[in-house]
Design an enzyme around this catalytic site. Structure first.
Site, short mmCIF file in Angstrom:
data_model
loop_
_atom_site.label_atom_id
_atom_site.label_comp_id
_atom_site.label_asym_id
_atom_site.label_seq_id
_atom_site.Cartn_x
_atom_site.Cartn_y
_atom_site.Cartn_z
N LYS A 183 45.48 -63.93 -62.60
CA LYS A 183 45.25 -63.12 -63.80
C LYS A 183 45.21 -64.00 -65.06
O LYS A 183 45.65 -65.14 -65.06
CB LYS A 183 46.33 -62.03 -63.90
CG LYS A 183 46.35 -61.08 -62.70
CD LYS A 183 45.19 -60.13 -62.69
CE LYS A 183 44.86 -59.34 -61.46
NZ LYS A 183 45.79 -58.82 -60.54
C1 LIG Z 1 46.14 -57.69 -59.52
C2 LIG Z 1 46.11 -56.20 -59.58
C3 LIG Z 1 47.22 -55.42 -59.25
C4 LIG Z 1 48.41 -55.97 -58.56
O1 LIG Z 1 49.15 -56.83 -59.26
P1 LIG Z 1 50.41 -57.51 -58.55
O2 LIG Z 1 51.08 -58.19 -59.68
O3 LIG Z 1 49.86 -58.43 -57.52
O4 LIG Z 1 51.23 -56.41 -57.96
C5 LIG Z 1 47.17 -54.05 -59.47
N1 LIG Z 1 46.07 -53.46 -59.95
C6 LIG Z 1 44.98 -54.17 -60.24
C7 LIG Z 1 43.80 -53.45 -60.80
C8 LIG Z 1 44.95 -55.56 -60.05
O5 LIG Z 1 43.85 -56.25 -60.31
#
Ligand SMILES: *Cc1c(COP(=O)(O)O)cnc(C)c1O
Length: 371
Positions: A183
């Site tokens: 991210k």
């Molecule tokens: C990456 C992502 C998540 C999950 O995030 P985590 O920190 O891995 O639990 C949830 N929703 C969306 C839309 C994502 O892209």
């Protein structure tokens, strides 16, 4: 030819310094110091009243949904196009995710379809700002208002995205962010629960700490069965450093998006992430979608990228196509778009010549006859 990864975090001397400090000194009296600082910085950035650092976005969603009382027999409406992390907390609470189609331009939930899917069992609608593209929040919030249903924002992919002056994640009953390594802002693993609803905040705060309420004076005395989704102080230290660089991290994402937009959006038959009037796209994942008539598929694109030693990530498949759910074939956009789409590499330190290599591959593929 160097490999071009689709994503890679930007870690500077600052992150290393803070993490080292947390590992060396962040114990005892100081064991929550970076966590609190990270939460405060995030509240300020997003302009919300409350933030709770969590071990993941999935955990933040799970606790928020539990605090809204979502449980067995309930339904939660969400877009079919999505990562499973948005659906699994719903299932784990015993409720049912109801998958509706996306809009063909934003690739986010279609508000009309969402409203049509409301039943007496509907407990929430989740707005996922896919790849940084914004949901039609005005329409969704109006639907929520009309039916007395909370709108949840999964802003995992939308740090830096802005909707008519409001930041993604700050508009719903609560918002959730992810700091997974892919991210825009990362702590390795991690997430954030945000809300401006003080009652909901107190509830989730207690849930996040094994059900221990803030006012409870007895030690080891939970008031409810909760969760354990806390972020560690060392992760939060990395988060604090990333927060100091947040504007730079977002600006670079937008710059990469702009480069792609300038170089490839004019290719006939290609579409990219939209940025409608009054919005700013945080551009987590620049994405191209070819019109079906071009005959260009994700397999053709991936093969061409592989030849260039570059990653091309597939577009999210419809969740309703997975074996644990019932297929919803009428979600035509969710089913058809991934066939001719890919995500483009967009990490902070990608070079201009690497971006050129990617654009050239796309031009080469687009210039050939397919199908
Ligand atoms: C990456 C992502 C998540 C999950 O995030 P985590 O920190 O891995 O639990 C949830 N929703 C969306 C839309 C994502 O892209």
């Amino acid at each position: 030819m160097s490999r071009i990864y689709y994503t890679k975090p930007s870690i500077t001397e600052l992150e290393v310094r803070y993490a080292t400090d947390a590992a060396a000194n962040g114990w005892g009296d100081q064991c929550y110091q970076y966590i609190q600082r990270f939460e405060k910085a995030f509240e300020k950035h997003l302009d919300v009243k409350h933030a709770i650092a969590t071990s993941s976005c999935t955990g933040a969603l799970h606790m928020g949904m539990a605090a809204l009382g979502i449980g067995p027999g309930d339904e939660v409406i969400m877009a079919d196009t999505n990562w499973i992390a948005t659906a699994s907390p719903i299932v784990n609470l015993g409720a049912k995710p109801v998958f509706v189609d996306i809009l063909p331009d934003s690739w986010c939930i279609d508000p009309t379809k969402a409203e049509a899917a409301i039943t007496p069992r509907t407990k929430a609608i989740v707005a996922v700002h896919l790849y940084g593209n914004l949901c039609d929040m005005d329409a969704l919030l109006a639907i929520g208002e009309r039916h007395g249903i909370p709108i949840i924002e999964d802003a995992a992919e939308a740090i830096g995205s802005e909707y008519h002056g409001k930041l993604a994640g700050s508009m719903g009953r609560f918002g959730a962010f992810s700091f997974h390594g892919t991210k825009t802002l990362t702590t390795g693993e991690g997430g954030m629960f945000v809300t401006s609803d003080s009652e909901l905040y107190e509830h989730v705060l207690a849930l996040s700490n094994h059900g221990r309420m803030r006012g409870q004076t007895k030690q080891f005395w939970p008031d409810m069965v909760g969760f354990k989704y806390k972020m560690s102080n060392i992760q939060a230290a990395i988060g604090c450093a990333q927060m100091e660089r947040i504007h730079d991290l977002i600006a670079r994402k937008r710059q990469i998006f702009e480069t792609y937009r300038q170089q490839i959006s004019s290719i006939p038959g290609i579409r990219m992430n939209p940025e409608p009037e009054g919005t700013i796209n945080g551009a987590w994942m620049p994405t191209i979608v070819f019109e079906p008539e071009t005959g260009i598929t994700w397999e053709i694109l991936q093969a061409a990228f592989a030849k260039e030693n570059a990653d091309a990530r597939v577009f999210f498949w419809p969740l309703s196509g997975l074996s644990m759910f019932e297929p919803v074939h009428e979600n035509v956009h969710s089913w058809s778009i991934p066939v001719s789409a890919i995500n483009l590499p967009s990490y902070h330190d990608i070079t201009e010549s690497e971006l050129d290599r990617i654009c050239n591959v796309i031009r080469r593929v687009a210039g050939k006859k397919h199908g």
